[in-house]
Design a protein around this motif. Sequence first.
Motif, mmCIF file in Angstrom:
data_model
loop_
_atom_site.group_PDB
_atom_site.id
_atom_site.type_symbol
_atom_site.label_atom_id
_atom_site.label_comp_id
_atom_site.label_asym_id
_atom_site.label_seq_id
_atom_site.Cartn_x
_atom_site.Cartn_y
_atom_site.Cartn_z
ATOM 1 N N ALA A 53 0.840 -1.199 0.000
ATOM 2 C CA ALA A 53 0.000 0.000 0.000
ATOM 3 C C ALA A 53 0.871 1.245 0.000
ATOM 4 C CB ALA A 53 -0.931 -0.002 1.215
ATOM 5 N N MET A 54 0.211 2.372 -0.164
ATOM 6 C CA MET A 54 0.849 3.676 0.004
ATOM 7 C C MET A 54 0.264 4.313 1.251
ATOM 8 S SD MET A 54 2.911 3.822 -2.567
ATOM 9 C CE MET A 54 3.457 5.532 -2.440
ATOM 10 N N VAL A 55 1.122 4.895 2.066
ATOM 11 C CA VAL A 55 0.665 5.574 3.263
ATOM 12 C C VAL A 55 0.965 7.063 3.096
ATOM 13 C CG1 VAL A 55 2.857 5.024 4.404
ATOM 14 C CG2 VAL A 55 0.894 5.737 5.770
ATOM 15 N N ARG B 134 4.639 7.443 1.393
ATOM 16 C CA ARG B 134 5.612 6.367 1.324
ATOM 17 C C ARG B 134 4.917 5.046 0.989
ATOM 18 N NH1 ARG B 134 8.859 9.705 0.972
ATOM 19 N NH2 ARG B 134 10.744 10.090 2.215
ATOM 20 N N ALA B 135 5.704 4.141 0.386
ATOM 21 C CA ALA B 135 5.231 2.774 0.152
ATOM 22 C C ALA B 135 5.414 1.969 1.436
ATOM 23 C CB ALA B 135 6.004 2.136 -0.995
ATOM 24 N N VAL B 136 4.498 1.027 1.685
ATOM 25 C CA VAL B 136 4.535 0.279 2.933
ATOM 26 C C VAL B 136 3.937 -1.109 2.720
ATOM 27 C CG1 VAL B 136 2.277 1.085 3.719
ATOM 28 C CG2 VAL B 136 4.008 0.422 5.402
ATOM 29 N N GLN B 137 4.386 -2.056 3.517
ATOM 30 C CA GLN B 137 3.801 -3.396 3.537
ATOM 31 C C GLN B 137 2.890 -3.481 4.750
ATOM 32 O OE1 GLN B 137 4.466 -5.810 1.191
ATOM 33 N NE2 GLN B 137 2.963 -7.188 2.100
ATOM 34 N N ARG C 197 -3.553 8.264 5.731
ATOM 35 C CA ARG C 197 -4.428 7.613 4.754
ATOM 36 C C ARG C 197 -3.670 6.428 4.137
ATOM 37 N NH1 ARG C 197 -8.920 9.214 2.026
ATOM 38 N NH2 ARG C 197 -8.694 11.321 2.895
ATOM 39 N N LEU C 198 -4.315 5.281 4.094
ATOM 40 C CA LEU C 198 -3.757 4.094 3.462
ATOM 41 C C LEU C 198 -4.479 3.834 2.147
ATOM 42 C CD1 LEU C 198 -3.360 1.599 6.453
ATOM 43 C CD2 LEU C 198 -1.625 3.046 5.417
ATOM 44 N N LEU C 199 -3.694 3.642 1.076
ATOM 45 C CA LEU C 199 -4.233 3.349 -0.257
ATOM 46 C C LEU C 199 -3.706 1.985 -0.682
ATOM 47 C CD1 LEU C 199 -3.187 6.599 -0.186
ATOM 48 C CD2 LEU C 199 -4.522 6.602 -2.292
ATOM 49 N N ALA D 184 11.170 1.057 8.381
ATOM 50 C CA ALA D 184 10.845 2.048 7.348
ATOM 51 C C ALA D 184 9.817 1.542 6.344
ATOM 52 C CB ALA D 184 12.109 2.457 6.592
ATOM 53 N N GLY D 185 9.379 0.282 6.466
ATOM 54 C CA GLY D 185 8.498 -0.219 5.409
ATOM 55 C C GLY D 185 7.408 -1.164 5.843
ATOM 56 N N VAL D 186 7.105 -1.236 7.147
ATOM 57 C CA VAL D 186 6.099 -2.178 7.638
ATOM 58 C C VAL D 186 5.121 -1.450 8.562
ATOM 59 C CG1 VAL D 186 5.738 -4.225 9.078
ATOM 60 C CG2 VAL D 186 7.585 -4.203 7.419
ATOM 61 N N ALA D 187 3.850 -1.837 8.471
ATOM 62 C CA ALA D 187 2.816 -1.310 9.359
ATOM 63 C C ALA D 187 1.853 -2.439 9.705
ATOM 64 C CB ALA D 187 2.074 -0.151 8.707
ATOM 65 N N TYR D 188 1.237 -2.343 10.887
ATOM 66 C CA TYR D 188 0.297 -3.353 11.366
ATOM 67 C C TYR D 188 -1.075 -2.732 11.602
ATOM 68 C CZ TYR D 188 4.228 -6.492 12.189
ATOM 69 O OH TYR D 188 5.332 -7.290 12.024
#
Length: 410
Positions: free
Chosen positions: A101-103, A110-113, A166-168, A201-205
């Motif tokens: 996703a993009m956050v 930023r791009a994120v997993q 916002r998460l896309l 830098a690239g992970v969110a829960y």
Amino acid sequence: MNPGFPFYIGYRYWRARKANAFASFITLFAVSGIFLGVAALIVVSSVMNGLEGQLKQRILGAVPQLTIYSEVPLVDWTEQASALKALPGVLGVTPSVSTQAMVQSAANIRAVQIYGVFPELAQELSSVAQHTYSGAFEQLKSGDYKVILGAELARQLKVAPGDTIRLLSGDGVVYSPLGPVPSQRKFLVSGIFEMGSQVDAGVAYIHYQDAKRLMRQPSDAIDQLRLYLVDPFSAPALAPKVQDVIAKQGVKATTSDWRDTYGHLFGAVKMEKNMMSLMLSLIVAVAAFNIVSALVMMVVDKTTDVAVLKTQGVTTPAVMGIFVVQGTLNAVLGLVLGLAVGILITLNLNGIMTTLGISILGVGQSLPVKLEFMQLFVIVIGTLLVTLLATLYPALRAANVQPATALRYE
């Protein structure tokens, strides 16, 4: 002949003062080379082991180690989880979902997993919960749309707990007359985790059901199971066993592990570790060649003695044993000193660096060190084997001494 005779003579030759000063220097150089090579090999290997272990904890503790993808939603995932938990090396099994996703925040994008988790299970099994501010996972409730970000990602977005982002998601895209429209939703930052690695830098829960809604999928459908392992490096060997267990449950599924995303990083660390070990092993090999030189000089110096021993009935294998013992004693001396100094420096490395005012990773950070006894065993056996091979040529040369020729002018 007494089997201890070659050892006794070899030991006497080894202790005796060398008449040839240059031979003494070469011997000292050989012992010093083995000492330095073994000590450096122990210290560097221990630091590389610590680095690898720290990466395993900080990266593989935050990302899926082994994931099962079912072709259809699981009717009763707890049944499959119970069967999988019975496998050796499996700590636990939880439902899982992930999406790229993009956050977006007011300051940056930023791009994120994104990983969807059940908070109560994540707190019990995931090491991320141990590196998150207190209560962050408990605040992840279905329908509240809260998110936990990595520390570096939060810094880049310039957000803190309580801010809105916002998460896309690329999953759940709908098509409109204006083109494809990604699924998006506002989330409240409920916490920050910091593993001290690139996952920050690239992970969110987020909550599992919130992730399903973001991806426009049924929120109660479970088609992925995430396995937590005692040793993440065992995932490749465990994957076939996992597939067999799932197949017996009547579920068609595939598996993937951490190598798909972080295999290149650990592959690079392993290659660097092997190359460093190879380079330092060359020091030991060079020292072994110096032992060859020293023993050849000793053979030349003791040619008359060898001839006298052979006239008295000393066998060819016994003569070889004398010089093998002498060369091996040099190697053992260097090996013992190298082991003692290498282990001592390894166990006190950070204290020594602090005393000398050296800081490689920055102020307040220490080098990770992990001393493995199996690795020490390999170093000892390898050093002795290389040295033993190095003593064979001088020993054969001594065994081929002809008494009549050597004593002709005596």
